[in-house]
Design a protein around this motif. Structure first.
Motif, PDB file in Angstrom:
ATOM      1  N   VAL A 139       4.274  -5.607  -6.005  1.00  0.00           N
ATOM      2  CA  VAL A 139       3.796  -4.566  -5.090  1.00  0.00           C
ATOM      3  C   VAL A 139       4.017  -5.034  -3.657  1.00  0.00           C
ATOM      4  CG1 VAL A 139       1.794  -3.243  -4.303  1.00  0.00           C
ATOM      5  CG2 VAL A 139       2.073  -3.779  -6.739  1.00  0.00           C
ATOM      6  N   SER A 140       4.684  -4.188  -2.844  1.00  0.00           N
ATOM      7  CA  SER A 140       4.991  -4.576  -1.478  1.00  0.00           C
ATOM      8  C   SER A 140       4.474  -3.591  -0.435  1.00  0.00           C
ATOM      9  CB  SER A 140       6.503  -4.734  -1.302  1.00  0.00           C
ATOM     10  OG  SER A 140       7.163  -3.502  -1.570  1.00  0.00           O
ATOM     11  N   CYS A 141       4.082  -2.379  -0.869  1.00  0.00           N
ATOM     12  CA  CYS A 141       3.655  -1.380   0.117  1.00  0.00           C
ATOM     13  C   CYS A 141       2.732  -0.358  -0.532  1.00  0.00           C
ATOM     14  CB  CYS A 141       4.862  -0.687   0.731  1.00  0.00           C
ATOM     15  SG  CYS A 141       5.872   0.220  -0.457  1.00  0.00           S
ATOM     16  N   ALA A 142       2.153   0.491   0.328  1.00  0.00           N
ATOM     17  CA  ALA A 142       1.217   1.500  -0.163  1.00  0.00           C
ATOM     18  C   ALA A 142       1.925   2.711  -0.745  1.00  0.00           C
ATOM     19  CB  ALA A 142       0.299   1.936   0.979  1.00  0.00           C
ATOM     20  N   GLY A 143       3.103   3.042  -0.229  1.00  0.00           N
ATOM     21  CA  GLY A 143       3.791   4.257  -0.664  1.00  0.00           C
ATOM     22  C   GLY A 143       3.493   5.414   0.269  1.00  0.00           C
ATOM     23  N   GLU A 144       3.783   6.627  -0.176  1.00  0.00           N
ATOM     24  CA  GLU A 144       3.570   7.811   0.651  1.00  0.00           C
ATOM     25  C   GLU A 144       2.085   8.018   0.941  1.00  0.00           C
ATOM     26  OE1 GLU A 144       5.839   9.749   2.061  1.00  0.00           O
ATOM     27  OE2 GLU A 144       7.423   8.447   1.249  1.00  0.00           O
ATOM     28  N   LYS A 145       1.789   8.444   2.155  1.00  0.00           N
ATOM     29  CA  LYS A 145       0.410   8.637   2.583  1.00  0.00           C
ATOM     30  C   LYS A 145      -0.284   9.680   1.715  1.00  0.00           C
ATOM     31  CE  LYS A 145      -2.397   9.542   6.684  1.00  0.00           C
ATOM     32  NZ  LYS A 145      -2.382   9.859   8.134  1.00  0.00           N
ATOM     33  N   GLY A 146      -1.471   9.344   1.221  1.00  0.00           N
ATOM     34  CA  GLY A 146      -2.268  10.277   0.449  1.00  0.00           C
ATOM     35  C   GLY A 146      -2.001  10.275  -1.037  1.00  0.00           C
ATOM     36  N   GLU A 147      -0.913   9.669  -1.478  1.00  0.00           N
ATOM     37  CA  GLU A 147      -0.566   9.681  -2.912  1.00  0.00           C
ATOM     38  C   GLU A 147      -1.616   8.969  -3.758  1.00  0.00           C
ATOM     39  OE1 GLU A 147       4.246   9.951  -3.523  1.00  0.00           O
ATOM     40  OE2 GLU A 147       3.298   7.985  -3.462  1.00  0.00           O
ATOM     41  N   VAL A 148      -2.057   7.818  -3.283  1.00  0.00           N
ATOM     42  CA  VAL A 148      -3.013   7.019  -4.052  1.00  0.00           C
ATOM     43  C   VAL A 148      -4.349   7.748  -4.150  1.00  0.00           C
ATOM     44  CG1 VAL A 148      -4.259   4.828  -4.146  1.00  0.00           C
ATOM     45  CG2 VAL A 148      -1.878   4.862  -3.391  1.00  0.00           C
ATOM     46  N   ALA A 149      -4.811   8.307  -3.045  1.00  0.00           N
ATOM     47  CA  ALA A 149      -6.097   9.007  -3.037  1.00  0.00           C
ATOM     48  C   ALA A 149      -6.084  10.198  -3.976  1.00  0.00           C
ATOM     49  CB  ALA A 149      -6.431   9.460  -1.622  1.00  0.00           C
ATOM     50  N   GLU A 150      -4.957  10.860  -4.066  1.00  0.00           N
ATOM     51  CA  GLU A 150      -4.853  12.036  -4.921  1.00  0.00           C
ATOM     52  C   GLU A 150      -4.776  11.655  -6.399  1.00  0.00           C
ATOM     53  OE1 GLU A 150      -1.938  15.934  -5.598  1.00  0.00           O
ATOM     54  OE2 GLU A 150      -1.613  14.584  -3.899  1.00  0.00           O
ATOM     55  N   ALA A 151      -4.043  10.596  -6.700  1.00  0.00           N
ATOM     56  CA  ALA A 151      -3.805  10.239  -8.102  1.00  0.00           C
ATOM     57  C   ALA A 151      -4.910   9.363  -8.684  1.00  0.00           C
ATOM     58  CB  ALA A 151      -2.463   9.527  -8.236  1.00  0.00           C
ATOM     59  N   CYS A 152      -5.477   8.465  -7.884  1.00  0.00           N
ATOM     60  CA  CYS A 152      -6.438   7.482  -8.404  1.00  0.00           C
ATOM     61  C   CYS A 152      -7.691   7.426  -7.533  1.00  0.00           C
ATOM     62  CB  CYS A 152      -5.808   6.093  -8.471  1.00  0.00           C
ATOM     63  SG  CYS A 152      -4.160   6.027  -9.177  1.00  0.00           S
ATOM     64  N   PRO A 153      -8.440   8.469  -7.449  1.00  0.00           N
ATOM     65  CA  PRO A 153      -9.569   8.504  -6.501  1.00  0.00           C
ATOM     66  C   PRO A 153     -10.769   7.658  -6.903  1.00  0.00           C
ATOM     67  CG  PRO A 153      -9.559  10.485  -7.853  1.00  0.00           C
ATOM     68  CD  PRO A 153      -8.322   9.733  -8.217  1.00  0.00           C
ATOM     69  N   ASN A 154     -10.815   7.185  -8.155  1.00  0.00           N
ATOM     70  CA  ASN A 154     -12.025   6.524  -8.644  1.00  0.00           C
ATOM     71  C   ASN A 154     -11.891   5.012  -8.795  1.00  0.00           C
ATOM     72  OD1 ASN A 154     -13.632   8.946  -8.990  1.00  0.00           O
ATOM     73  ND2 ASN A 154     -12.240   9.456 -10.671  1.00  0.00           N
ATOM     74  N   ILE A 155     -10.807   4.441  -8.315  1.00  0.00           N
ATOM     75  CA  ILE A 155     -10.612   2.998  -8.449  1.00  0.00           C
ATOM     76  C   ILE A 155     -11.670   2.242  -7.638  1.00  0.00           C
ATOM     77  CG2 ILE A 155      -9.091   1.077  -7.850  1.00  0.00           C
ATOM     78  CD1 ILE A 155      -6.736   2.805  -8.597  1.00  0.00           C
ATOM     79  N   ARG A 156     -12.276   1.243  -8.293  1.00  0.00           N
ATOM     80  CA  ARG A 156     -13.311   0.434  -7.643  1.00  0.00           C
ATOM     81  C   ARG A 156     -12.929  -1.042  -7.550  1.00  0.00           C
ATOM     82  NH1 ARG A 156     -18.196   3.144  -7.255  1.00  0.00           N
ATOM     83  NH2 ARG A 156     -18.249   5.172  -8.318  1.00  0.00           N
ATOM     84  N   ARG A 157     -12.093  -1.519  -8.470  1.00  0.00           N
ATOM     85  CA  ARG A 157     -11.726  -2.939  -8.502  1.00  0.00           C
ATOM     86  C   ARG A 157     -10.214  -3.070  -8.622  1.00  0.00           C
ATOM     87  NH1 ARG A 157     -16.229  -1.975 -11.301  1.00  0.00           N
ATOM     88  NH2 ARG A 157     -15.068  -1.455 -13.189  1.00  0.00           N
ATOM     89  N   VAL A 158      -9.598  -3.840  -7.698  1.00  0.00           N
ATOM     90  CA  VAL A 158      -8.147  -3.990  -7.665  1.00  0.00           C
ATOM     91  C   VAL A 158      -7.771  -5.461  -7.578  1.00  0.00           C
ATOM     92  CG1 VAL A 158      -6.031  -3.482  -6.410  1.00  0.00           C
ATOM     93  CG2 VAL A 158      -7.814  -1.748  -6.566  1.00  0.00           C
ATOM     94  N   ASP A 159      -6.886  -5.890  -8.474  1.00  0.00           N
ATOM     95  CA  ASP A 159      -6.297  -7.225  -8.408  1.00  0.00           C
ATOM     96  C   ASP A 159      -4.844  -7.090  -7.964  1.00  0.00           C
ATOM     97  OD1 ASP A 159      -5.296  -9.756  -8.710  1.00  0.00           O
ATOM     98  OD2 ASP A 159      -5.889 -10.003 -10.806  1.00  0.00           O
ATOM     99  N   LEU A 160      -4.565  -7.493  -6.724  1.00  0.00           N
ATOM    100  CA  LEU A 160      -3.205  -7.459  -6.174  1.00  0.00           C
ATOM    101  C   LEU A 160      -2.694  -8.868  -5.919  1.00  0.00           C
ATOM    102  CD1 LEU A 160      -3.411  -4.445  -3.682  1.00  0.00           C
ATOM    103  CD2 LEU A 160      -1.836  -4.663  -5.606  1.00  0.00           C
ATOM    104  N   SER A 161      -3.184  -9.837  -6.671  1.00  0.00           N
ATOM    105  CA  SER A 161      -2.785 -11.221  -6.447  1.00  0.00           C
ATOM    106  C   SER A 161      -1.329 -11.452  -6.813  1.00  0.00           C
ATOM    107  CB  SER A 161      -3.674 -12.168  -7.269  1.00  0.00           C
ATOM    108  OG  SER A 161      -3.594 -11.865  -8.643  1.00  0.00           O
ATOM    109  N   LYS A 162      -0.709 -12.371  -6.091  1.00  0.00           N
ATOM    110  CA  LYS A 162       0.665 -12.812  -6.321  1.00  0.00           C
ATOM    111  C   LYS A 162       1.647 -11.636  -6.328  1.00  0.00           C
ATOM    112  CE  LYS A 162       3.222 -16.394  -8.733  1.00  0.00           C
ATOM    113  NZ  LYS A 162       3.290 -17.314  -9.886  1.00  0.00           N
ATOM    114  N   ASN A 163       1.607 -10.831  -5.259  1.00  0.00           N
ATOM    115  CA  ASN A 163       2.553  -9.738  -5.092  1.00  0.00           C
ATOM    116  C   ASN A 163       3.423  -9.990  -3.862  1.00  0.00           C
ATOM    117  OD1 ASN A 163       2.374  -7.365  -7.097  1.00  0.00           O
ATOM    118  ND2 ASN A 163       0.238  -7.956  -6.823  1.00  0.00           N
ATOM    119  N   LEU A 164       4.052  -8.953  -3.370  1.00  0.00           N
ATOM    120  CA  LEU A 164       4.984  -9.097  -2.245  1.00  0.00           C
ATOM    121  C   LEU A 164       4.454  -8.430  -0.978  1.00  0.00           C
ATOM    122  CD1 LEU A 164       8.361  -8.439  -4.119  1.00  0.00           C
ATOM    123  CD2 LEU A 164       7.210 -10.620  -3.671  1.00  0.00           C
ATOM    124  N   LEU A 165       3.157  -8.315  -0.867  1.00  0.00           N
ATOM    125  CA  LEU A 165       2.550  -7.762   0.335  1.00  0.00           C
ATOM    126  C   LEU A 165       2.736  -8.747   1.483  1.00  0.00           C
ATOM    127  CD1 LEU A 165      -0.708  -6.507  -1.372  1.00  0.00           C
ATOM    128  CD2 LEU A 165       1.048  -5.034  -0.353  1.00  0.00           C
TER     129      LEU A 165
END
Length: 578
Positions: A139-165
């Motif tokens: 994972v290196s970026c967020a993507g298009e603005k608003g896409e995440v909020a629309e598709a996954c509004p209920n996410i509470r815990r995220v593991d983004l370790s060892k990515n390309l951010l």
């Protein structure tokens, strides 16, 4: 990726054949034709040089073999957050389901659709997600603005370790769309700080932030001032060196810390605190393996933090810990593998409690250099300490003396309820404190101790070495002379004790006379009696009385101690109950 390069490629995180790196250069490398990327590998052993080619320096690396030149089409610049989620969490539909037709009404017109059920199923799957693990998913970026909020509004815990951010900007773009985000793991990402300064509310719900191995570090503190006019050992006193250079604006001509680097260090100091400022409700902060130097007291941030992990930050010393000692809600502090060997609370005298770490309940100091008992004496000054983990230190290494070490620690810290994740039961505490009282009884007497409190004149040296001893005397009574008898030399004639064995509750049992080795443990005595009496070992209770002290019965409670430890002598009477 194609061979076309864009100006913003510098600083981007990339993956090449399973290895991560940071782009440091983009352009032509004569006499080789075509575009190249110069990368600095996370693993320096993966590289070939320091960023130079045929005498020309194209970029710089921290390690002489940390760099390589790579063709752009060999590099993976990663994917966006939502695509990574779909790749991992959306179930694939079978070919028959994809071809199913359905009639839906758009406006007033019926429309024939193909795969509509599949699309609805995917959206339903994503909207239900509350916990997402995308470790090592490029994972290196967020993507298009608003896409995440629309598709996954209920996410509470995220593991983004060892990515390309590569930037906090992208992290913020993701988090800004996850209004319920409570746990965020960004470990092993190398993140630049955001271009903007106003980030209020972005992490308003965040409670747990994990930043292990993220590069939030003060590695520049390792470098030396060429003249060493500061008179400090750079490896041992790195934090003092940085502090001196910054406060005194070091102007030594051959000091390798330039004004720019000084500023960089100061900005890095602010980075941890700056992250915390974005998270007003933060409760847990993990900063393992970041080469951190604590150089400022967090006055307006970290005030809600209950757990702080500073493990494997080898530049942290005792003095730096004072800077975080007044965090009001800090309950758990993890200091494993930081190289600490001592700790002192100068505001508290013998038998008093410190004002530092007022809420600290659980302290972890595994894998350090603790070799003096004074360390544990100081921990008794912490007013709220209830649990301690101190494995793999010189003083606590697992060997034949491990149990004795545990007992001494328990006796040294009066309020401790758990040691090395094992509960301290009341019986174990009593045994440990009685053993401690006896073991140092002769030393207490020689230092001016007396059974009569009015005649007690203990030396300052003894009180410093055994700050709880006076309390133990008040709790259990001062040790009697018969308890402090010196053991006889270890010779064959002194090893066997002639004892009478009585059974106070079993009047039909005959009194037995038996010779037992003084070195025999209570556990082995119980084992012998169990076989003799046909009674389970767990049911046996042992004590003894001496004809020299009639009416005084001494319990033999510690199964690991010997008869000689309890000062059992010839002609004493062993009392057995079950």
């Amino acid at each position: 990726m194609s061979d076309t390069l864009t100006p913003d490629v510098i600083g981007r995180r990339v993956e090449v054949n399973g290895e991560n790196a940071t782009v440091r250069f983009a352009g032509v490398v004569p006499p080789l034709a075509g575009p190249w990327l110069g990368v600095e590998w996370d693993n320096p052993e993966r590289g070939k040089h320091d960023g130079s080619h045929e005498g020309t320096v194209y970029f710089k690396c921290r390690h002489p073999t940390g760099g390589s030149f790579i063709r752009p089409n060999k590099v993976n610049f990663g994917t966006d957050f939502l695509t990574a989620i779909k790749n991992r969490y959306v179930l694939e539909d079978g070919p028959e389901e994809d071809r199913k037709e359905q009639i839906v009404t758009l406006g007033n017109k019926p429309v024939e659709t193909v795969g509509f059920d599949s699309l609805m199923k995917q959206q339903s799957q994503l909207s239900k997600l509350q916990e997402v693990s995308l470790r090592n998913c490029a994972v290196s970026c967020a993507g298009e603005k608003g896409e995440v909020a629309e598709a996954c509004p209920n996410i509470r815990r995220v593991d983004l370790s060892k990515n390309l951010l590569s930037s906090w900007d992208e992290v913020i773009h993701i988090a800004d769309q996850l209004r319920h985000l409570e746990v965020l793991n960004l470990s092993e990402n190398k993140l630049k700080f955001p271009s903007g300064s106003a980030l209020t509310g972005t992490f308003s719900a965040l409670k747990v932030l994990v930043l292990n191995q993220t590069g939030i570090t003060w590695a520049e503190a390792h470098v030396q001032c060429g003249s060493n006019r500061h008179g400090l050992d750079m490896q041992k006193d790195a934090s003092k060196f940085v502090d001196l250079c910054m406060r005194q604006k070091c102007s030594t001509s051959n000091c390798v810390i330039s004004a720019k680097v000084h500023t960089s260090m100061w900005m890095n100091v602010a980075k941890v605190l700056r992250c915390a400022a974005w998270c007003p409700g933060l409760e847990e902060l993990y900063l393992e393996s970041n080469n951190i130097v604590i150089s400022g007291r967090p006055t307006d941030v970290l005030q809600t933090v209950k757990l702080l992990d500073l493990s494997s930050n080898q530049l942290i010393d005792e003095n730096q810990l004072y800077l975080i000692a007044h965090l009001p809600r800090l309950e758990q502090l993890i200091l494993s593998d930081i190289g600490i060997s001592s700790i002192h609370f100068p505001d508290a005298g013998i038998g008093c409690k410190t004002s530092m770490f007022p809420s600290l309940q659980y302290l972890v100091v595994n894998d350090n250099q603790i070799s003096q008992w004074s360390f544990f004496n100081e921990l008794d000054k912490l007013p709220s300490l209830r649990a301690l983990s101190c494995l793999r230190n010189p003083l606590t290494k697992e060997d034949k003396e491990a149990n004795a070490t545990r007992q001494l620690i328990i006796a040294s810290i009066g309020q401790l309820k758990t040691l090395n994740k094992c509960e301290i039961l009341p019986k174990e505490r009593q045994t440990a404190e009685l053993d401690y009282r006896k073991a140092f009884g002769n030393e207490w007497k020689q230092a001016g101790g007396h059974q009569d409190p009015d005649k007690n004149r203990l030396s300052e040296e003894f009180l410093t070495a055994h700050p709880r001893y006076q309390f133990l005397c008040l709790k259990y009574g001062a040790p009697e002379d018969w308890e402090l008898k010196t053991q006889q030399p270890f010779m064959l004639k002194n090893q066997l004790l002639t004892l009478k064995i009585k059974y106070p509750d079993q009047l039909d049992q005959k009194v037995l006379e038996k010779q037992l080795p003084g070195s025999m443990t209570i556990q082995k005595v119980k084992g012998w009696l169990s076989r003799l009496l046909k009674v389970p070992v767990s049911d046996l209770l042992l004590s003894y009385e001496s004809p020299k002290e009639p009416g005084i019965e001494i319990k033999l409670e510690n199964d690991l101690q010997s008869l000689r430890f309890y000062s059992v002598e010839n002609e004493d009477c062993l009392l057995v109950r079950w």
